[in-house]
Write a protein that holds these residues in place. Sequence first.
Motif, PDB file in Angstrom:
ATOM      1  N   ILE A 236      53.153 -18.382  26.259  1.00 57.93           N
ATOM      2  CA  ILE A 236      53.058 -16.442  27.483  1.00 57.93           C
ATOM      3  C   ILE A 236      52.223 -16.062  28.020  1.00 57.93           C
ATOM      4  CG2 ILE A 236      54.505 -13.994  27.464  1.00 57.93           C
ATOM      5  CD1 ILE A 236      56.321 -15.132  25.716  1.00 57.93           C
ATOM      6  N   LEU A 237      52.468 -15.631  29.264  1.00 57.68           N
ATOM      7  CA  LEU A 237      51.531 -14.963  30.084  1.00 57.68           C
ATOM      8  C   LEU A 237      51.985 -13.898  30.524  1.00 57.68           C
ATOM      9  CD1 LEU A 237      50.327 -17.931  33.075  1.00 57.68           C
ATOM     10  CD2 LEU A 237      48.747 -17.027  31.232  1.00 57.68           C
ATOM     11  N   PHE A 238      51.193 -12.565  29.817  1.00 58.17           N
ATOM     12  CA  PHE A 238      51.656 -11.134  29.249  1.00 58.17           C
ATOM     13  C   PHE A 238      50.661 -10.547  30.241  1.00 58.17           C
ATOM     14  CE2 PHE A 238      53.449  -7.540  28.229  1.00 58.17           C
ATOM     15  CZ  PHE A 238      54.462  -6.918  27.564  1.00 58.17           C
ATOM     16  N   ASP A 239      51.775  -9.835  31.601  1.00 58.32           N
ATOM     17  CA  ASP A 239      50.391  -8.622  32.479  1.00 58.32           C
ATOM     18  C   ASP A 239      50.232  -7.658  31.158  1.00 58.32           C
ATOM     19  OD1 ASP A 239      50.520 -10.599  33.709  1.00 58.32           O
ATOM     20  OD2 ASP A 239      51.300  -9.706  35.607  1.00 58.32           O
ATOM     21  N   LEU A 240      49.199  -6.551  31.794  1.00 50.76           N
ATOM     22  CA  LEU A 240      48.965  -5.135  30.803  1.00 50.76           C
ATOM     23  C   LEU A 240      48.038  -4.768  32.377  1.00 50.76           C
ATOM     24  CD1 LEU A 240      47.334  -5.621  27.486  1.00 50.76           C
ATOM     25  CD2 LEU A 240      49.583  -4.909  27.991  1.00 50.76           C
ATOM     26  N   LYS A 241      48.613  -3.890  32.450  1.00 44.84           N
ATOM     27  CA  LYS A 241      48.593  -3.171  34.069  1.00 44.84           C
ATOM     28  C   LYS A 241      47.651  -2.045  33.512  1.00 44.84           C
ATOM     29  CE  LYS A 241      52.518  -5.389  36.145  1.00 44.84           C
ATOM     30  NZ  LYS A 241      51.342  -6.881  36.152  1.00 44.84           N
ATOM     31  N   HIS A 242      48.148  -0.618  33.511  1.00 46.77           N
ATOM     32  CA  HIS A 242      47.874   0.491  33.240  1.00 46.77           C
ATOM     33  C   HIS A 242      48.142   0.754  31.178  1.00 46.77           C
ATOM     34  CE1 HIS A 242      45.022   4.127  33.416  1.00 46.77           C
ATOM     35  NE2 HIS A 242      45.165   3.554  34.936  1.00 46.77           N
ATOM     36  N   LEU A 243      47.164   1.706  30.821  1.00 47.29           N
ATOM     37  CA  LEU A 243      47.448   2.141  29.185  1.00 47.29           C
ATOM     38  C   LEU A 243      48.475   3.641  29.182  1.00 47.29           C
ATOM     39  CD1 LEU A 243      47.597   0.759  26.481  1.00 47.29           C
ATOM     40  CD2 LEU A 243      46.939  -1.162  28.013  1.00 47.29           C
ATOM     41  N   SER A 244      48.451   4.166  30.151  1.00 47.96           N
ATOM     42  CA  SER A 244      48.270   5.412  30.549  1.00 47.96           C
ATOM     43  C   SER A 244      49.547   5.244  31.025  1.00 47.96           C
ATOM     44  CB  SER A 244      47.596   6.534  31.352  1.00 47.96           C
ATOM     45  OG  SER A 244      48.461   7.049  32.182  1.00 47.96           O
ATOM     46  N   SER A 245      50.943   5.989  30.763  1.00 46.13           N
ATOM     47  CA  SER A 245      52.025   5.794  31.015  1.00 46.13           C
ATOM     48  C   SER A 245      52.305   6.186  31.893  1.00 46.13           C
ATOM     49  CB  SER A 245      53.118   6.302  30.614  1.00 46.13           C
ATOM     50  OG  SER A 245      54.314   5.479  30.311  1.00 46.13           O
ATOM     51  N   ALA A 246      51.248   8.163  32.356  1.00 46.30           N
ATOM     52  CA  ALA A 246      51.807   8.258  33.930  1.00 46.30           C
ATOM     53  C   ALA A 246      51.270   7.983  35.118  1.00 46.30           C
ATOM     54  CB  ALA A 246      50.824   9.171  33.264  1.00 46.30           C
ATOM     55  N   LEU A 247      49.669   6.848  34.707  1.00 42.95           N
ATOM     56  CA  LEU A 247      49.111   6.455  36.004  1.00 42.95           C
ATOM     57  C   LEU A 247      49.746   4.821  35.990  1.00 42.95           C
ATOM     58  CD1 LEU A 247      45.721   7.327  35.028  1.00 42.95           C
ATOM     59  CD2 LEU A 247      46.953   8.095  36.536  1.00 42.95           C
ATOM     60  N   HIS A 248      50.072   4.333  35.490  1.00 41.49           N
ATOM     61  CA  HIS A 248      51.446   3.437  35.004  1.00 41.49           C
ATOM     62  C   HIS A 248      52.732   3.066  35.792  1.00 41.49           C
ATOM     63  CE1 HIS A 248      53.389  -0.784  33.998  1.00 41.49           C
ATOM     64  NE2 HIS A 248      52.107  -1.122  33.415  1.00 41.49           N
ATOM     65  N   ARG A 249      53.216   4.301  35.528  1.00 40.36           N
ATOM     66  CA  ARG A 249      54.213   4.993  37.168  1.00 40.36           C
ATOM     67  C   ARG A 249      53.526   4.683  38.326  1.00 40.36           C
ATOM     68  NH1 ARG A 249      59.261   7.400  35.895  1.00 40.36           N
ATOM     69  NH2 ARG A 249      58.768   7.821  33.786  1.00 40.36           N
ATOM     70  N   ARG A 250      52.997   5.912  38.406  1.00 37.41           N
ATOM     71  CA  ARG A 250      52.449   5.999  39.647  1.00 37.41           C
ATOM     72  C   ARG A 250      52.272   4.576  40.366  1.00 37.41           C
ATOM     73  NH1 ARG A 250      46.467   9.067  40.013  1.00 37.41           N
ATOM     74  NH2 ARG A 250      47.766  11.179  39.021  1.00 37.41           N
ATOM     75  N   TYR A 251      51.573   3.572  39.909  1.00 37.76           N
ATOM     76  CA  TYR A 251      50.435   2.626  40.321  1.00 37.76           C
ATOM     77  C   TYR A 251      51.702   1.394  41.007  1.00 37.76           C
ATOM     78  CZ  TYR A 251      46.449   5.186  40.589  1.00 37.76           C
ATOM     79  OH  TYR A 251      45.388   5.749  40.541  1.00 37.76           O
ATOM     80  N   THR A 252      52.669   1.590  39.152  1.00 38.62           N
ATOM     81  CA  THR A 252      54.023   0.296  39.780  1.00 38.62           C
ATOM     82  C   THR A 252      55.381   0.529  39.353  1.00 38.62           C
ATOM     83  OG1 THR A 252      54.736   0.454  36.781  1.00 38.62           O
ATOM     84  CG2 THR A 252      52.275  -0.441  37.734  1.00 38.62           C
ATOM     85  N   GLY A 253      55.618   2.147  39.604  1.00 34.07           N
ATOM     86  CA  GLY A 253      56.662   2.610  40.023  1.00 34.07           C
ATOM     87  C   GLY A 253      57.308   3.322  38.845  1.00 34.07           C
ATOM     88  N   LYS A 254      57.306   1.987  37.493  1.00 32.66           N
ATOM     89  CA  LYS A 254      57.396   2.497  35.837  1.00 32.66           C
ATOM     90  C   LYS A 254      56.841   2.758  34.743  1.00 32.66           C
ATOM     91  CE  LYS A 254      61.762   2.101  37.241  1.00 32.66           C
ATOM     92  NZ  LYS A 254      62.350   0.567  38.258  1.00 32.66           N
ATOM     93  N   PRO A 255      57.241   3.931  34.092  1.00 32.62           N
ATOM     94  CA  PRO A 255      56.553   3.587  32.891  1.00 32.62           C
ATOM     95  C   PRO A 255      55.375   2.774  32.023  1.00 32.62           C
ATOM     96  CG  PRO A 255      58.614   4.580  31.751  1.00 32.62           C
ATOM     97  CD  PRO A 255      58.439   4.002  33.876  1.00 32.62           C
ATOM     98  N   ASN A 256      54.921   2.690  31.093  1.00 34.69           N
ATOM     99  CA  ASN A 256      54.529   1.181  30.229  1.00 34.69           C
ATOM    100  C   ASN A 256      54.977   1.394  28.935  1.00 34.69           C
ATOM    101  OD1 ASN A 256      53.361   3.258  28.651  1.00 34.69           O
ATOM    102  ND2 ASN A 256      51.068   2.430  29.423  1.00 34.69           N
ATOM    103  N   GLU A 257      55.578   2.201  28.332  1.00 30.09           N
ATOM    104  CA  GLU A 257      56.912   1.936  26.980  1.00 30.09           C
ATOM    105  C   GLU A 257      57.477   0.867  26.507  1.00 30.09           C
ATOM    106  OE1 GLU A 257      56.322   4.821  28.769  1.00 30.09           O
ATOM    107  OE2 GLU A 257      55.899   5.942  27.925  1.00 30.09           O
TER     108      GLU A 257
END
Length: 302
Positions: A180-201
């Motif tokens: 599995i290649l598994f992406d991690l983009k941002h650990l802050s859920s709020a910033l994850h939502r800002r930059y990807t459109g969705k939270p990270n939980e």
Amino acid sequence: MSSLITNIQGYSIHDGPGIRTVVFLKGCGLNCLWCSNPECISPYPEIGFIKTLCTKCGQCATVCPNEAISAKPGQLPVTNRERCSGCGACSAVCVQEARVLYGKPMSVDEVFEAVKGDQLFYQASGGGITVSGGEPLLQPRFVSELLRKCKQADIHTCIETSGYGSESALRQVMPYTDYILFDLKHLSSALHRRYTGKPNELILNNAKIVISSGLEVLFRMPLIPGINDDPQNIRATADFLYSLGKKPIAIQLMLYHQLGKGKYESLDKPYPLAGLSALEPEQAETVQEMFKARGIDCTISR
Ligand code: SF4
Ligand code: SF4
């Protein structure tokens, strides 16, 4: 069972072990600002138009069943995307290949046959199939059946996921997945939502599941200047990986590039990060050292 496929790319050496064939699915739950495959985000077929290839012959306009293309003599045709149904008729008649249909319906068997053709390369290199996207976890039935057939044929299987899919989808696909290649983009859920459109939980929870499954996992982090390369986020990402308890654990840094820019143009979409330049190699190496200092095996994909 079929899926919309945007591309089947052979001889890849960047998407898992060995030489691989990468199957790009259409449809993703995220909308990352830096996405280099914008044609894979929508789950519906879309038409791309490469202006530089067009000879202004006007042929495409004559076949469109929805009158979505207006072509005046000597001018580039203009597509009304609200009228376009993505039928692909214009693409089929364009001999210049200036019109590209992103999203061709293909059955599991058709994709499997295309992948099987390179089996000799897989055997020689330890490679196989990688299902990418788009998001494989949004189409678990198609993906698990495709990977099941590949494993039956002794082809190594890999998925490349953003982790943004349901736990049940992940559990449906994992039994047929070797790597599995598994992406991690941002650990802050709020910033994850800002930059990807969705939270990270959901993503972080799925990361824990793949690690506890015992499958081989390589985390990947697109390193985007000014978005996720700050020390606070790197430390948080390293702490999260460390907390998963698997030793060794590995992450690969994917340096930001603008290779997808032409595809945005072909879709008449603005390029979200216009003007952003790549990280300097020294900056990426600083990030790499931070991961290494936490005991994480960190490489840079250049
Ligand atoms: S058919 Fe192709 S080359 Fe001709 S006008 Fe349409 S896009 Fe351009
Ligand atoms: S894909 Fe079909 S509907 Fe869309 S512009 Fe081409 S011919 Fe018209």
